[in-house]
Structures are given as C-alpha cells and as structure tokens.
Design a protein around this motif. Structure first.
Motif, PDB file in Angstrom:
ATOM      1  N   PHE B  86     -27.572 -47.923  15.627  1.00  0.00           N
ATOM      2  CA  PHE B  86     -27.389 -46.495  15.385  1.00  0.00           C
ATOM      3  C   PHE B  86     -28.151 -45.674  16.408  1.00  0.00           C
ATOM      4  O   PHE B  86     -29.071 -46.159  17.061  1.00  0.00           O
ATOM      5  N   GLN B  87     -27.767 -44.401  16.460  1.00  0.00           N
ATOM      6  CA  GLN B  87     -28.562 -43.436  17.212  1.00  0.00           C
ATOM      7  C   GLN B  87     -29.970 -43.443  16.615  1.00  0.00           C
ATOM      8  O   GLN B  87     -30.125 -43.648  15.406  1.00  0.00           O
ATOM      9  N   ASP B  88     -30.995 -43.254  17.444  1.00  0.00           N
ATOM     10  CA  ASP B  88     -32.353 -43.173  16.906  1.00  0.00           C
ATOM     11  C   ASP B  88     -32.856 -44.473  16.287  1.00  0.00           C
ATOM     12  O   ASP B  88     -33.675 -44.449  15.379  1.00  0.00           O
ATOM     13  N   SER B 140     -42.469 -47.144  22.641  1.00  0.00           N
ATOM     14  CA  SER B 140     -41.857 -45.939  23.196  1.00  0.00           C
ATOM     15  C   SER B 140     -40.409 -45.863  22.718  1.00  0.00           C
ATOM     16  O   SER B 140     -39.863 -46.821  22.167  1.00  0.00           O
ATOM     17  N   GLY B 141     -39.781 -44.700  22.951  1.00  0.00           N
ATOM     18  CA  GLY B 141     -38.409 -44.498  22.489  1.00  0.00           C
ATOM     19  C   GLY B 141     -37.451 -45.544  23.050  1.00  0.00           C
ATOM     20  O   GLY B 141     -36.623 -46.104  22.336  1.00  0.00           O
ATOM     21  N   GLY B 142     -37.586 -45.845  24.340  1.00  0.00           N
ATOM     22  CA  GLY B 142     -36.699 -46.816  24.967  1.00  0.00           C
ATOM     23  C   GLY B 142     -36.894 -48.210  24.371  1.00  0.00           C
ATOM     24  O   GLY B 142     -35.939 -48.951  24.150  1.00  0.00           O
ATOM     25  N   MET B 143     -38.153 -48.558  24.108  1.00  0.00           N
ATOM     26  CA  MET B 143     -38.436 -49.875  23.532  1.00  0.00           C
ATOM     27  C   MET B 143     -37.851 -49.984  22.128  1.00  0.00           C
ATOM     28  O   MET B 143     -37.295 -51.010  21.746  1.00  0.00           O
ATOM     29  N   ARG B 144     -37.967 -48.908  21.346  1.00  0.00           N
ATOM     30  CA  ARG B 144     -37.408 -48.942  19.986  1.00  0.00           C
ATOM     31  C   ARG B 144     -35.898 -49.141  20.048  1.00  0.00           C
ATOM     32  O   ARG B 144     -35.322 -49.880  19.257  1.00  0.00           O
ATOM     33  N   GLN B 145     -35.277 -48.487  21.042  1.00  0.00           N
ATOM     34  CA  GLN B 145     -33.830 -48.615  21.166  1.00  0.00           C
ATOM     35  C   GLN B 145     -33.449 -50.043  21.532  1.00  0.00           C
ATOM     36  O   GLN B 145     -32.445 -50.569  21.083  1.00  0.00           O
ATOM     37  N   ARG B 146     -34.289 -50.685  22.328  1.00  0.00           N
ATOM     38  CA  ARG B 146     -34.010 -52.072  22.700  1.00  0.00           C
ATOM     39  C   ARG B 146     -34.168 -52.999  21.498  1.00  0.00           C
ATOM     40  O   ARG B 146     -33.427 -53.970  21.361  1.00  0.00           O
ATOM     41  N   VAL B 147     -35.117 -52.671  20.618  1.00  0.00           N
ATOM     42  CA  VAL B 147     -35.245 -53.445  19.385  1.00  0.00           C
ATOM     43  C   VAL B 147     -33.953 -53.323  18.586  1.00  0.00           C
ATOM     44  O   VAL B 147     -33.430 -54.311  18.064  1.00  0.00           O
ATOM     45  N   ALA B 148     -33.404 -52.105  18.543  1.00  0.00           N
ATOM     46  CA  ALA B 148     -32.175 -51.880  17.777  1.00  0.00           C
ATOM     47  C   ALA B 148     -31.025 -52.699  18.360  1.00  0.00           C
ATOM     48  O   ALA B 148     -30.203 -53.235  17.631  1.00  0.00           O
ATOM     49  N   ILE B 149     -30.980 -52.788  19.691  1.00  0.00           N
ATOM     50  CA  ILE B 149     -29.922 -53.591  20.337  1.00  0.00           C
ATOM     51  C   ILE B 149     -30.103 -55.069  19.972  1.00  0.00           C
ATOM     52  O   ILE B 149     -29.144 -55.768  19.605  1.00  0.00           O
ATOM     53  N   PHE B 161     -20.892 -52.634  17.061  1.00  0.00           N
ATOM     54  CA  PHE B 161     -20.717 -51.180  16.982  1.00  0.00           C
ATOM     55  C   PHE B 161     -21.985 -50.492  17.479  1.00  0.00           C
ATOM     56  O   PHE B 161     -23.091 -50.896  17.129  1.00  0.00           O
ATOM     57  N   MET B 162     -21.786 -49.437  18.254  1.00  0.00           N
ATOM     58  CA  MET B 162     -22.953 -48.672  18.714  1.00  0.00           C
ATOM     59  C   MET B 162     -22.655 -47.184  18.592  1.00  0.00           C
ATOM     60  O   MET B 162     -21.692 -46.693  19.172  1.00  0.00           O
ATOM     61  N   ASP B 163     -23.452 -46.495  17.805  1.00  0.00           N
ATOM     62  CA  ASP B 163     -23.255 -45.059  17.596  1.00  0.00           C
ATOM     63  C   ASP B 163     -24.303 -44.305  18.395  1.00  0.00           C
ATOM     64  O   ASP B 163     -25.441 -44.187  17.968  1.00  0.00           O
ATOM     65  N   GLU B 164     -23.905 -43.810  19.550  1.00  0.00           N
ATOM     66  CA  GLU B 164     -24.830 -43.098  20.447  1.00  0.00           C
ATOM     67  C   GLU B 164     -26.172 -43.790  20.496  1.00  0.00           C
ATOM     68  O   GLU B 164     -27.207 -43.175  20.207  1.00  0.00           O
ATOM     69  N   PRO B 165     -26.189 -45.063  20.860  1.00  0.00           N
ATOM     70  CA  PRO B 165     -27.445 -45.808  20.740  1.00  0.00           C
ATOM     71  C   PRO B 165     -28.539 -45.250  21.658  1.00  0.00           C
ATOM     72  O   PRO B 165     -29.713 -45.452  21.391  1.00  0.00           O
ATOM     73  N   PHE B 166     -28.135 -44.553  22.715  1.00  0.00           N
ATOM     74  CA  PHE B 166     -29.164 -44.050  23.627  1.00  0.00           C
ATOM     75  C   PHE B 166     -29.205 -42.526  23.618  1.00  0.00           C
ATOM     76  O   PHE B 166     -29.718 -41.900  24.530  1.00  0.00           O
ATOM     77  N   GLY B 167     -28.651 -41.943  22.549  1.00  0.00           N
ATOM     78  CA  GLY B 167     -28.541 -40.489  22.495  1.00  0.00           C
ATOM     79  C   GLY B 167     -29.873 -39.774  22.580  1.00  0.00           C
ATOM     80  O   GLY B 167     -29.943 -38.649  23.057  1.00  0.00           O
ATOM     81  N   ALA B 168     -30.929 -40.439  22.114  1.00  0.00           N
ATOM     82  CA  ALA B 168     -32.221 -39.755  22.071  1.00  0.00           C
ATOM     83  C   ALA B 168     -33.042 -39.999  23.336  1.00  0.00           C
ATOM     84  O   ALA B 168     -34.173 -39.545  23.433  1.00  0.00           O
ATOM     85  N   LEU B 193     -17.576 -51.526  20.444  1.00  0.00           N
ATOM     86  CA  LEU B 193     -17.104 -50.153  20.300  1.00  0.00           C
ATOM     87  C   LEU B 193     -18.321 -49.237  20.409  1.00  0.00           C
ATOM     88  O   LEU B 193     -19.246 -49.315  19.606  1.00  0.00           O
ATOM     89  N   LEU B 194     -18.289 -48.389  21.442  1.00  0.00           N
ATOM     90  CA  LEU B 194     -19.422 -47.503  21.700  1.00  0.00           C
ATOM     91  C   LEU B 194     -19.016 -46.065  21.421  1.00  0.00           C
ATOM     92  O   LEU B 194     -18.058 -45.569  22.012  1.00  0.00           O
ATOM     93  N   VAL B 195     -19.724 -45.410  20.513  1.00  0.00           N
ATOM     94  CA  VAL B 195     -19.495 -43.998  20.266  1.00  0.00           C
ATOM     95  C   VAL B 195     -20.525 -43.228  21.069  1.00  0.00           C
ATOM     96  O   VAL B 195     -21.722 -43.522  20.992  1.00  0.00           O
ATOM     97  N   THR B 196     -20.078 -42.264  21.868  1.00  0.00           N
ATOM     98  CA  THR B 196     -21.027 -41.579  22.745  1.00  0.00           C
ATOM     99  C   THR B 196     -20.532 -40.176  23.057  1.00  0.00           C
ATOM    100  O   THR B 196     -19.363 -39.866  22.841  1.00  0.00           O
ATOM    101  N   HIS B 197     -21.434 -39.308  23.539  1.00  0.00           N
ATOM    102  CA  HIS B 197     -20.943 -38.072  24.137  1.00  0.00           C
ATOM    103  C   HIS B 197     -21.369 -37.983  25.597  1.00  0.00           C
ATOM    104  O   HIS B 197     -21.309 -36.924  26.194  1.00  0.00           O
ATOM    105  N   GLY B 198     -21.772 -39.115  26.145  1.00  0.00           N
ATOM    106  CA  GLY B 198     -22.109 -39.158  27.575  1.00  0.00           C
ATOM    107  C   GLY B 198     -20.951 -39.715  28.374  1.00  0.00           C
ATOM    108  O   GLY B 198     -20.585 -40.882  28.241  1.00  0.00           O
TER     109      GLY B 198
END
Lengths: 530, 259
Positions: B86-88, B140-149, B161-168, B193-198
């Motif tokens: 998820f995002q965040d 850090s934020g990037g490290m937390r996102q990598r944990v999520a991945i 599925f990835m919902d704006e995984p790097f949105g933050a 499937l990647l959901v993004t606005h980038g």
C-alpha cells in the motif's frame, strides 16, 4: 475522557509546576499557621503531617479496607470493560443496544445508588460494585476507541491476505488499542478509589475504610485529621494513576503510527429500515431496567427492601403515600437542579475562558496546568468534608463543590483539545496581519467547540454527584438530603425513587448535550471529540 | 494464458454518502496476462485505488466480476496467490522489520519457521540486511517502503498489487525505488498491477499503461510501452521516453473536456 498529554519534564531547569507547588505549599503553611482561613479550618501542612504521625496506627486498616474494595473493583471493571469494549467494537449493533446501559452507568451519580447497594449487598460488595461501575465505563470507552481507531491501512493489509475479523482483531486492533486501553486504566484507577470511598459514605455499618474514617471524623472538630485522610486518599489515587501512566509510556513509544492515516473512515450503514432502528432504540431504553430487575433477582433481596421499576412507579404514583412522596421529591429536585446547573455553567465558563486565553497568556496557563492535572487524579468529591470545614454548610458550599468538580476536568479537556489545533491553522490569520482577538474568533474559539461539548458531557454527572454529596453530608437540602433522610426513616420506596430519578435526570441531561452537540458540530462540519 | 493473471470485466461501483451518490467506477474491464506489468494511472479520485481494492477483495463491486487466476478475489487471497503493497507502507509499528515481513504468512496460517530463510533473502533483496530487528519508527521513509515491498513478495505471489507504493517518497528516492522494484519483479516473474499518479513511474515500470478518468471512473486508453527490459536509469533522459510520457499526459487531460 480526559487524558494527560505527554507530561514532559524540561531537564536542567526547575519545572514551573514544581516551583509553583513549592510556592503554594509555603503560602499554605503561612496561612494555616496563623489560621487565616475560616478560623483555622485550613491547617498548615506541618500541622497535618503532625496529626498524620499521631494517627499513624489507625491508617493501615482503613487504607487496607478501601484498597481491597477498589482493587477488586478495578480488576472486575477492567475485565468487563475490555471484554465489552471488544464486543462493542466488533458489533456496532451491540453498541447501540447497550447504549442505554452505558449512558446510565456513565451518568449515574455514584452516591445515589450507594444506599441501595448497602441495603442489598454485604461486606466489601458495595465498594466493589461502585468501584467496578466507575472503572467499567472508562475502560470500555478506551477499548472501543482504541480498536476502532486502529490504522485502517494495517487492517487492509491483513484483509488483503484473506484475514477475517478475528485475525484483524488479534494482529492489528488489540495491539494497536493497547495504548488507549492503558490510558483508560490510568484514568480508571483513581475512579476505583473514589467509588470505594463513596460506597463507604453510603454507610452499611462497616468500621474500616477511608470513607468511614473521613465521615466519622467530620464531627470531631479536628481539621488536621480530616486533611490527613484527604491527603492519604489523594495519594493512593495519585499513585495508582502514576503506576499506570508509567506502564502506558513504556508501550506507547513503539505503537504510535509513523505516518498520518489520511483514509476517510467508512461511514456506518444508515440504510437500515426504520422499524429495525426503532427496535434497537426501544431495546436500548429497556435494557437498563432489565438490569435493574436482574440485580434484584440476583441479590435475592426481599421485596420490601428491593423495589423493582414497577415497585418505584407504584410507590410514586399509586400508593397511599404517593402524594407526599411526589411533593418531597419535587421540592428536593427544585433545590438540587438549579444549583447543579449554575455550578456547572460557572465551572465550564471559567474553564473555557482560561483555556482559550492560553493563547494570550501561554506562560500562566502552562504553570497552572500541572495543578489542574493533579486534581484529575484526586477523588475530588470525596474531599467534600474538607470544603465543609472551610465554607460551612450553606448553599455556597454546594456551589463551590460543583464548580470545582466541573472546572478542572473541563479545563483539562479543553486545554488538551486546543493543543491539538494545528499550528498552521493558528498562524494563517496571523500571516495576514490579524491580531490576537481576530485569530481567536476565527480559529481558536471555533476549534475549541468540540472539546467544549466533550467537557460538558463529562461534567454533567460529576456536577450532580458533587451537589448530592454536599447535600448529603452538609447542607441538609435537595436530593442528597432526601436520600440520606430516607435511609434513616427506612423509607425504601424513596431510596429507590431518588436513585432512579437521579440517574434518569443525569442521563437525560447527558442525552440533551449529545443531541445539541451532534446538531451544532454537523452544521459546522466538525467531528465529535473523544 | 490470461487465466493465470488478473481479469476484471464490466466492474461498476457506486458509493452512497449522505444523500449523495458517487459513481466511482463504470464498466471497467482489464486483463493482465501472467507475468505482465500493468500500470493504472489517473487523476486523484478517479477510482483507481477502488479498482485495486475490488481486485483484492477488500470491496465488492456492484456489477461485473473480478478473477485472479480464475478464482474469486477473496478466494485467491486466502490461498496466498496475491501480494500487496500500500501507499505509506502500512507497517505494524510494534513489529520489527522481520516480523512485519512475516505478517502475511501469519494471516495465511503458514509456519513462520519454515520461511525464515526466504524472509532473510527478501530483506537482503530489498537491501535492508542488518535492519531485521529494527522497528518501523527507526527507519527512513524509503526503507519502510522497501519493507512493504519485501512483505508483498513474501508469499511468492502470482499477482502483485501496488497502490502508489512510492507516493510518499521524494522524486530522487522514488526513482531509485523504481529501479529496485523492476529488478525484484523480474526475479519473481509475477503479474504486477501498479496504481500510481506518476506518469514517469508508470512508463518506466510497465508493459502497458491504462489511463483512467473520473466522474465516473473509467479506463479511457491503453498505451503499450515498447522499451526493452531491463530498463536502465538512462531511459529517463531518452526522448522516446518523454514522448510517451507526453502522450499519456495528453490522454489524462484530453478527455476531460468532454467528460
């Protein structure tokens, strides 16, 4: 419920709270030493300590009795509270069904049912029950709030892997609710002590307990002893608060979410048909009365002593004594309610003014905050005998008791709510050159509204409790006195009637505040503050 | 072949608020072949996250059907076919990195001990070796996102599925994460499937970009991304890359006039 903010201690410097405390103690010593207040009704701290030392042999058994009652109540109240909280959080329907019971338990002035408990139960039981009731509501609310505020992203994660309700509860919600539950415990702990002491006020022929001791010393003309007992009771409540505050702090560190949850909470389905909604409302109203019946049935008390709801209706409307009973009840209500209303309004108004002026005089309020917080842990209403010493037995006593029991919790709620207003919201008007007053009108006062309502909800039952205790112990007027008298006359019908009416009045006032709150906040697009 | 991937057919979803109804999705259909990488892009509030929540079984559609490897979403989730980020990050703040990565195994009722080696390998894969016992608050934020991945990959999902995984995350970190995600995804061979606005993120990662528009939420265009894999960071300065980004930006705004 009021919770303390991070009690931060600034290292190095003497905290202003401590400094003020020392100043206050010195002042108290001087005033007490020369008997400047109410002809020596306010003794100096050293004189109180001296008396404490002389009485030291009496204390252990009194403390023990109160502690046993309150600890058992604390235990039961928390077990029931956490269990019920989990059920309510999982099933909004159960929450709606039990709303009547919860409101009744929250708003019941403990002193009103103390005589009933001493009539129908024996030994430690009245204390345990009152302490349990005082604890239950706080812990139940904390559990529901904690569980329902669990990070929705984390629950989504569990559900995305096919986890059901139980998995979500065990993996995310319960652990996430822990800080909230622990802060509930910390507020509940002093409540348990207060409940036990109030049950002791209710009589029952027990020899031991701080409440018994306090009541017994009231007529002895020994202010120092009364103050000593009051301080010991406060110390017990304060220490129990502190213990749970320390435990809570250990857990909160790891549990705070790292980022802000921006997800909009899923709106509750209001699509339910009207018939089913009415059914739930009726059930919620009927349930407290079912519990009343169950209680009488469970204790097996004889019908002469234990009045069922029908018994009370019969006493009040159909018995030969009903005319006199109605007249006495209305007279008492006429004395009690105006004082309660005025005291509450004044207490709230003071709290409101002081809280919003924290923007004007932040230093002064910061210095006052520790005092207000300390009073949160004091069984304030149990200290009414001390106020009797200073203020005598007139209406001014009742007013002061009411104001003091409403002012402090209201102030703490408001001040903490205002501290949550984002700095940017406050700075926006400033950035456009607005003065302090305009900033207050645009931001601080509207932002404080949800907390003003929360404070009002919180103080309704406390105000009534304060008035009734003052009436019971000192002034000889109103509902409190009627209750005390009826106890002496063995007028069981009136005892149950006063208890029922006090709870009904309190619950009705609470409900009125809730309705007004919903209307106003909805119009302003704000959310209810917990 | 498509049966192994993800397919949505004729999905419609309407939300009812206080006296207001919002048609979040209308007739949304998409098919992701097995092993493909699809990006779903659109403006805020176009319903792209709802599409993913329906595919995950977190929401039920009003009309249409969702299938993952031929199964209903909830069924696929219970059999551990899906992984989600998820995002965040949405990490459990009281669990260590290791225990957070293991969380899906716990939900699925699998033995954690049997997977310790792979959990460690995943943590290594996302470059967090040495942080196994740290709490999310210490990262850090990037490290937390990598944990999520890593957590999304722990069940060896067929569909990711990835919902704006790097949105933050900020742009620089985001691009680093995109490169890493491409590598990790290529190693697992799952359907993504990647959901993004980038826009650049979608073009850099996906085989195909689906463009959505709002009111009601719907897919207006499918744009193939022809660049060879693995894609290098130099792609970001390639004129062809920018031309494609411009085309997607056009598709995002173009239809808004007649909507």
């Amino acid at each position: 419920m009021a919770a303390l903010p991070g009690e931060r201690a600034s290292a190095g410097r003497i905290p202003p709270g401590l400094r003020n405390l020392v100043i206050l103690l010195l002042l108290w010593e001087v005033v007490g030493h020369f008997g400047l207040v109410a002809q020596g009704a306010l003794p100096s701290p050293t004189a109180i300590l001296e008396r404490l030392w002389i009485d030291r042999a009496d204390y252990p058994r009194h403390i023990e009795a109160t502690l046993i009652g309150s600890s058992l109540g604390f235990l039961f109240g928390n077990l029931i509270g956490v269990g019920a909280g989990i059920v309510f959080a999982l099933s909004p329907r159960m929450l709606r069904l039990f709303r009547g019971v919860n409101v009744a338990i929250f708003s019941l002035p403990a002193i009103a049912i103390a005589p009933i408990l001493t009539l129908t139960l024996t030994g430690m039981e009245p204390r345990v029950v009152l302490a349990t009731l005082g604890v239950y509501f706080v812990t139940m609310t904390a559990t529901v709030v904690g569980i329902s505020q669990a990070d929705s992203r984390a629950t989504d994660m569990v559900r995305a892997y096919g986890g059901g309700r139980v998995k979500v509860l065990t993996m995310v919600q319960l652990r996430g609710a822990l800080p909230s539950i622990l802060s509930g415990f910390r507020i509940a702990a002093p409540n348990a002590v207060l409940g036990a002491i109030l049950a002791e006020f209710g009589g029952g022929g027990d020899r031991w307990g701080l409440g018994v001791y306090l009541l017994g010393s009231l007529g002895q003309g020994m202010p120092t002893r009364l103050w000593g007992i009051g301080l010991v009771a406060t110390a017990i409540a304060g220490l129990s608060y502190l213990a749970f505050a320390l435990i809570a702090r250990r857990f909160v560190g790891a549990t705070r979410a790292v980022t802000l949850n921006a997800a909009v909470p899923g709106g509750d389905a209001t699509d339910e048909p009207l018939a089913s909604r009415l059914l739930f409302a009726a059930g919620s109203l009927a349930l407290p009365f079912c519990f009343w019946w169950l209680f009488i049935w469970g204790t097996g008390a004889p019908w002469l002593i234990a009045k069922t709801p029908l018994g009370v209706a019969d006493y009040l409307f159909f018995s030969p004594a009903s005319a006199s009973a109605q007249a006495r009840l209305l007279h008492a209500l006429g004395q009690t309610l105006p004082v309660t209303g005025i005291g509450m309004l004044v207490g709230l108004a003071f709290a409101f003014l002081l809280a919003i002026s924290s923007r004007l005089f932040p230093e002064a309020v910061r210095a006052f905050m520790p005092v207000a917080l300390v009073t949160q842990t004091m069984p304030l209403v149990a200290l009414t005998p001390l106020l009797v010493l200073i203020l005598g037995r007139g209406t001014s006593l009742t007013l002061w008791v009411t104001i003091s029991v409403t002012f402090f919790p209201a102030f703490v709620t408001l001040a903490q709510g205002l501290a949550l207003v984002p700095r940017s919201a406050v700075e926006l008007p400033r950035a456009y050159g607005a003065g302090v007053w305009r900033e207050m009108r645009m931001v601080t006062i509207p932002a404080s509204l949800p907390y003003l309502f929360a404070a009002t909800r919180l103080t309704v039952p406390r105000a009534l409790l304060g008035v009734m205790i003052a009436e019971w112990l000192a002034t000889g007027t109103g509902l409190g006195n009627l209750l005390n008298q009826s106890r002496g006359y063995l007028d069981y019908g009136m005892i149950w009637t006063v208890a029922a009416v006090a709870v009904l009045v309190s619950a009705a006032c609470y409900q009125i505040v809730v309705l007004a709150e919903r209307r106003v906040l909805r119009r302003l697009g704000m959310r209810t503050a917990e | 072949m498509a049966a192994e991937g993800l397919s949505l057919a004729g999905i419609g979803k309407t939300f009812r608020g206080r006296g207001r109804t919002v048609e979040a999705l209308r007739e949304v259909s998409l098919t992701c072949p097995a092993g493909s990488f699809t990006a779903l892009i659109g403006p805020s509030g176009c319903g792209k996250s709802t599409v993913m929540r329906i595919a995950l079984g977190l929401e039920a559609p009003d009309t249409g059907t969702a299938r993952i490897a031929g199964m209903a979403p909830a069924e696929a989730a219970r059999s551990g076919l899906t992984g989600v980020a998820f995002q965040d990050a949405a990490l459990l703040p009281w669990r260590s990195v290791m225990r957070n990565v293991e969380a899906p195994l716990e939900v699925l009722g699998r033995k954690r001990d049997a997977h310790t080696a792979r959990v460690r390998a995943l943590i290594d894969l996302v470059g967090l070796t040495g942080y196994e016992n740290s709490l999310p608050g210490e990262l850090s934020g990037g490290m937390r996102q990598r944990v999520a991945i890593a957590r999304a990959l722990v069940t060896e999902p067929q569909v990711l599925f990835m919902d704006e995984p790097f949105g933050a995350l900020d742009q620089i970190l985001r691009r680093q994460m995109n490169v890493e995600l491409q590598r990790v995804w290529a190693e697992t061979g799952s359907t993504a499937l990647l959901v993004t606005h980038g826009i650049d993120e979608a073009v850099f990662l996906a085989d195909r970009v689906l463009v959505m528009q709002a009111n009601p939420g719907r897919i207006v265009e499918a744009i193939e991304v022809p660049f060879a894999r693995p894609r290098a960071p130099s792609l970001w300065s390639d004129p062809a890359f920018h031309a494609l980004c411009d085309r997607i930006a056009e598709a995002l705004t173009g239809g808004a006039v007649d909507a």
